[in-house]
Write an enzyme that holds these catalytic residues in place. Structure first.
Site, short mmCIF file in Angstrom:
data_model
loop_
_atom_site.label_atom_id
_atom_site.label_comp_id
_atom_site.label_asym_id
_atom_site.label_seq_id
_atom_site.Cartn_x
_atom_site.Cartn_y
_atom_site.Cartn_z
N GLN A 140 19.96 -70.68 70.72
CA GLN A 140 21.40 -70.91 70.62
C GLN A 140 21.99 -69.85 70.08
OE1 GLN A 140 23.23 -73.28 72.09
NE2 GLN A 140 25.35 -72.74 71.22
N LYS A 167 24.21 -80.84 74.06
CA LYS A 167 23.19 -80.55 75.12
C LYS A 167 21.89 -81.57 74.85
CE LYS A 167 24.25 -75.59 75.06
NZ LYS A 167 23.81 -74.30 74.78
N ASP A 187 19.13 -70.19 80.14
CA ASP A 187 20.45 -69.67 79.94
C ASP A 187 20.82 -68.16 80.98
OD1 ASP A 187 21.78 -70.68 77.85
OD2 ASP A 187 20.69 -69.89 76.31
N1 L34 Z 1 22.34 -69.48 73.86
N2 L34 Z 1 24.17 -69.50 73.08
C1 L34 Z 1 23.30 -69.84 74.07
N3 L34 Z 1 23.64 -70.44 75.38
C2 L34 Z 1 25.01 -70.84 75.45
O1 L34 Z 1 25.27 -71.61 76.59
C3 L34 Z 1 25.87 -70.91 74.48
N4 L34 Z 1 27.08 -71.20 74.57
C4 L34 Z 1 28.20 -70.60 73.98
C5 L34 Z 1 27.82 -70.44 72.45
N5 L34 Z 1 26.41 -69.78 72.11
C6 L34 Z 1 25.43 -70.13 73.25
C7 L34 Z 1 27.34 -72.64 74.42
O2 L34 Z 1 26.55 -73.40 74.61
C8 L34 Z 1 29.40 -71.58 73.96
N6 L34 Z 1 28.67 -72.83 74.43
C9 L34 Z 1 29.23 -74.41 74.20
C10 L34 Z 1 28.74 -75.19 74.61
C11 L34 Z 1 29.39 -76.27 74.57
C12 L34 Z 1 30.71 -76.62 74.43
C13 L34 Z 1 31.17 -75.37 73.88
C14 L34 Z 1 30.53 -74.24 73.94
C15 L34 Z 1 31.19 -77.88 74.29
O3 L34 Z 1 30.69 -78.83 74.36
N7 L34 Z 1 32.70 -77.93 74.14
C16 L34 Z 1 33.37 -79.33 73.85
C17 L34 Z 1 33.69 -79.39 72.35
C18 L34 Z 1 32.62 -79.42 71.24
C19 L34 Z 1 33.38 -79.61 70.06
O4 L34 Z 1 33.65 -80.74 69.80
O5 L34 Z 1 33.08 -78.76 69.13
C20 L34 Z 1 34.71 -79.10 74.76
O6 L34 Z 1 35.14 -80.01 75.13
O7 L34 Z 1 35.09 -77.95 75.09
#
Ligand code: L34
Length: 293
Positions: free
Chosen positions: A96, A52, A119
């Site tokens: 988060q 982010k 959010d």
């Molecule tokens: N307050 N908490 C709050 N807001 C959110 O919108 C979230 N979420 C979920 C968990 N807790 C939260 C996220 O940000 C899930 N989530 C989230 C954000 C980004 C990614 C996955 C989940 C992401 O960037 N995924 C990448 C891989 C990341 C890695 O290498 O671990 C992908 O390609 O899926």
């Protein structure tokens, strides 16, 4: 089968946002500013928040990361939120999740000023979303809607089966897809752990939203030919051969399910990057005060 490239689409939208930020800077407008509060040192949460913050840099937003240890008290965290609510330079912020067990998530969500709740978790925004009023839409469902829209996937009259009923994905995406709108007008079924015959439900789905949090939970025998499958899962599965010692796996058994689909999202590179981009879209709206005036 067409792969929905969440990563690529996220980049495209970020480039559009970056262009708008350049315009804003040219006319001396306010630079969007997102703050993220990260409690404790959960590796997955650290990775998501890092994405982010990096994405803010990429589009030219200001960002502030507030990091505190898991030992923080609820009162101390509420104080941080109040400071962010009062900080005129910060357009929006997120806390988060998950939070340490001794902190009540509801109390934290309720402490956030709805006008800065990018959010979309505060009941004011959730309620406005459900009523179809202008609102910050929760980032993961908003990202999914963007994918469906930009890939021109027809949703009107389609049967959508949501697997999972969490407050941040299953419940809001079910509401959003059932509402009137460019992406919407679905007939939605919400399934969960007490659903009697899950396979019978998913087999009827034109669109499956898998948001259970269990690797390979959706298997090929549960999916109708030609279905659209959106995989929200991001499960860390131990793998000694992987560079980091684990691999990210979705809730869908991708290899076996993909050949049956008209469209499918991969993990990683699907819904995750779109979640981050949807948060940026909300932050831009917050800085332009386009939801609450
Ligand atoms: N307050 N908490 C709050 N807001 C959110 O919108 C979230 N979420 C979920 C968990 N807790 C939260 C996220 O940000 C899930 N989530 C989230 C954000 C980004 C990614 C996955 C989940 C992401 O960037 N995924 C990448 C891989 C990341 C890695 O290498 O671990 C992908 O390609 O899926």
């Amino acid at each position: 089968m067409e792969l929905i490239d969440g990563k690529g689409l996220a980049e495209t939208i970020k480039n559009e946002i970056a262009e708008e930020v350049t315009q804003i800077k040219t006319v001396g407008g306010k630079i969007p500013h997102l703050a993220a509060v990260l409690i404790g040192d959960d590796p997955a949460s650290q990775a998501y928040v890092r994405n982010k913050v990096r994405s803010c840099e990429k589009v030219g937003f200001k960002s502030t990361l507030v990091r505190r240890p898991a030992t923080i008290t609820e009162t101390e965290l509420v104080r941080i939120i109040e400071d962010l609510n009062d900080d005129d330079d910060i357009d929006g912020f997120i806390v988060q999740l998950p939070l340490p067990k001794h902190i009540n998530e509801e109390n934290i969500t309720l402490a956030i000023d709805p006008r800065k709740d990018v959010d979309g978790f505060h009941p004011a925004n959730f309620g406005r979303m459900a009523l179809g009023l202008p609102a910050y839409l929760p980032a993961t469902p908003f990202g999914i809607i963007q994918m469906l829209e930009r890939y021109d996937i027809e949703t009107s009259g389609k049967h959508c089966v949501v697997v999972g009923r969490s407050n941040i994905v299953g419940t809001p995406i079910a509401i959003m897809l059932s509402r009137k709108g460019k992406v919407g007008n679905c007939t939605v079924t919400v399934t969960h752990s007490r659903t009697k015959d899950l396979k019978a439900e998913t087999l009827r789905a034109d669109i499956i939203i898998a948001a259970i949090g269990r690797a390979k939970f959706i298997t090929a025998d549960m999916v109708k030919d030609g279905a659209v499958v959106i995989d929200v899962g991001i499960n860390r599965v131990d793998d000694v051969k992987a560079r980091r010692g684990y691999r990210l796996k979705g809730d869908v058994d991708f290899k076996k399910v993909a050949p049956k689909c008209s469209y499918i999202t991969p993990v990683p590179g699907g819904v995750g990057p779109m979640t981050v981009t949807a948060l940026l879209m909300n932050t831009l709206k917050a800085s332009k005060k386009s939801i609450y005036g």
